[in-house]
Design an enzyme around this catalytic site. Structure first.
Site, mmCIF file in Angstrom:
data_model
loop_
_atom_site.group_PDB
_atom_site.id
_atom_site.type_symbol
_atom_site.label_atom_id
_atom_site.label_comp_id
_atom_site.label_asym_id
_atom_site.label_seq_id
_atom_site.Cartn_x
_atom_site.Cartn_y
_atom_site.Cartn_z
ATOM 1 C CB SER A 241 -7.871 1.985 -2.162
ATOM 2 O OG SER A 241 -8.394 1.377 -0.984
ATOM 3 C CE1 TYR B 138 -3.949 2.705 1.144
ATOM 4 C CE2 TYR B 138 -6.429 2.810 1.436
ATOM 5 C CZ TYR B 138 -5.261 2.182 0.987
ATOM 6 O OH TYR B 138 -5.258 1.024 0.227
#
Ligand SMILES: NC(=O)c1ccc[n+]([C@@H]2O[C@H](COP(=O)([O-])OP(=O)(O)OC[C@H]3O[C@@H](n4cnc5c(N)ncnc54)[C@H](O)[C@@H]3O)[C@@H](O)[C@H]2O)c1
Length: 246
Positions: free
Chosen positions: A140, A153
């Protein structure tokens, strides 16, 4: 890519589904792995409509027995694994990092990091038996920079990049080609449900002035898994409208 076999985790939605459709158009056999039977079977049907042989395997990537199951069932049905999109992931409830509960932190690590590791462990083992293969791990933008309120995350996505680079160094000579993608914010159903103002603010922060579309990620994944990308190895490819550049 005609006749090759791909496993796609998180194939029931978003990037996983878009990559499945792109690969199905190229004649790839697809194992759609997802927690959700309904969404996974829908992707299988869409792949079949494009002429591809596809199966759904219900599995939780954070459970090692489920990972062994999706590997074994794929090999049982298609004979081998050539391509792997190691993609299933979850985000978090959006609280400052110190307010994240231990349970939530563990859950995110279990899916985003251990799930990716288990997938690599059992898929690469199979690929080594048949001469190699190509892999894309989903990291990401949050794997390249910090993401306030998504600490667990962001930590797991940084870790996915570390795993990708390390395995690239360890198995490249055995014809395992592995890369990571680092998508920015995409207009997924979840994001589309945000208030218009919030979406506009997110889009304005992107150098290209807009959010990404999931098929733009699927296209890059299909390229990275193809022989067109034969010398791209151990790379982290940003797909973020320029966000990581700032
Ligand atoms: N959407 C974004 O803007 C964005 C940006 C950067 C990175 N990512 C990453 O991309 C990946 C895919 O995201 P998406 O936006 O397509 O998400 P999505 O929610 O649309 O799809 C994810 C799929 O994974 C499945 N899944 C979730 N946990 C699972 C588990 N434990 N085992 C098996 N399947 C599971 C879900 O059922 C769902 O079908 C994730 O790793 C995510 O972190 C997303």
């Amino acid at each position: 890519m005609q006749g090759k076999t791909a496993i796609i985790t998180g194939g029931g939605s978003g990037f996983g589904r878009e990559a499945a459709l792109k690969l199905a158009q190229k004649g790839v056999n697809i194992s759609v792995v997802d927690l959700s039977k309904e969404k996974g079977e829908e992707t299988v049907q869409l792949c079949e409509e494009l002429g591809s042989a596809a199966i759904f395997i219900q599995a939780d990537v954070s459970k090692v027995e489920d990972v062994k199951k999706y590997v074994n069932e794929t090999v049982g049905r298609f004979g081998k694994i050539d391509l792997f999109f190691n993609n299933a992931g979850i985000s978090g409830s959006g609280v400052r990092t110190l307010d994240c509960s231990e349970e939530e932190f563990d859950a995110i690590v279990n899916v985003n990091l251990k799930g990716v590791f288990y997938g690599l462990k059992y898929v690469v083992t199979e690929m080594l038996k048949t001469g190699g293969g190509a892999i894309v791990n989903t990291a990401s933008l949050g794997g390249l920079v910090g993401m306030p309120t998504l600490g667990a995350y962001s930590a797991t996505k940084h870790a996915v990049i570390g795993l990708t680079k390390t395995i690239a160094g360890e198995y490249g000579r055995e014809n395992i080609r592995i890369n990571a993608i680092a998508p920015g914010t995409n207009e997924t159903p979840m994001v589309k449900a945000f208030p218009t103002d919030a979406i506009k603010a997110m889009a304005d922060a992107v150098p290209m002035g807009r959010l990404g579309q999931p098929h733009e990620v699927g296209n890059v994944v299909a390229f990275l898994l193809s022989d067109e990308a034969a010398y791209i190895h151990g790379a982290v490819i940003s797909i973020d409208g320029g966000s990581a550049a700032l």
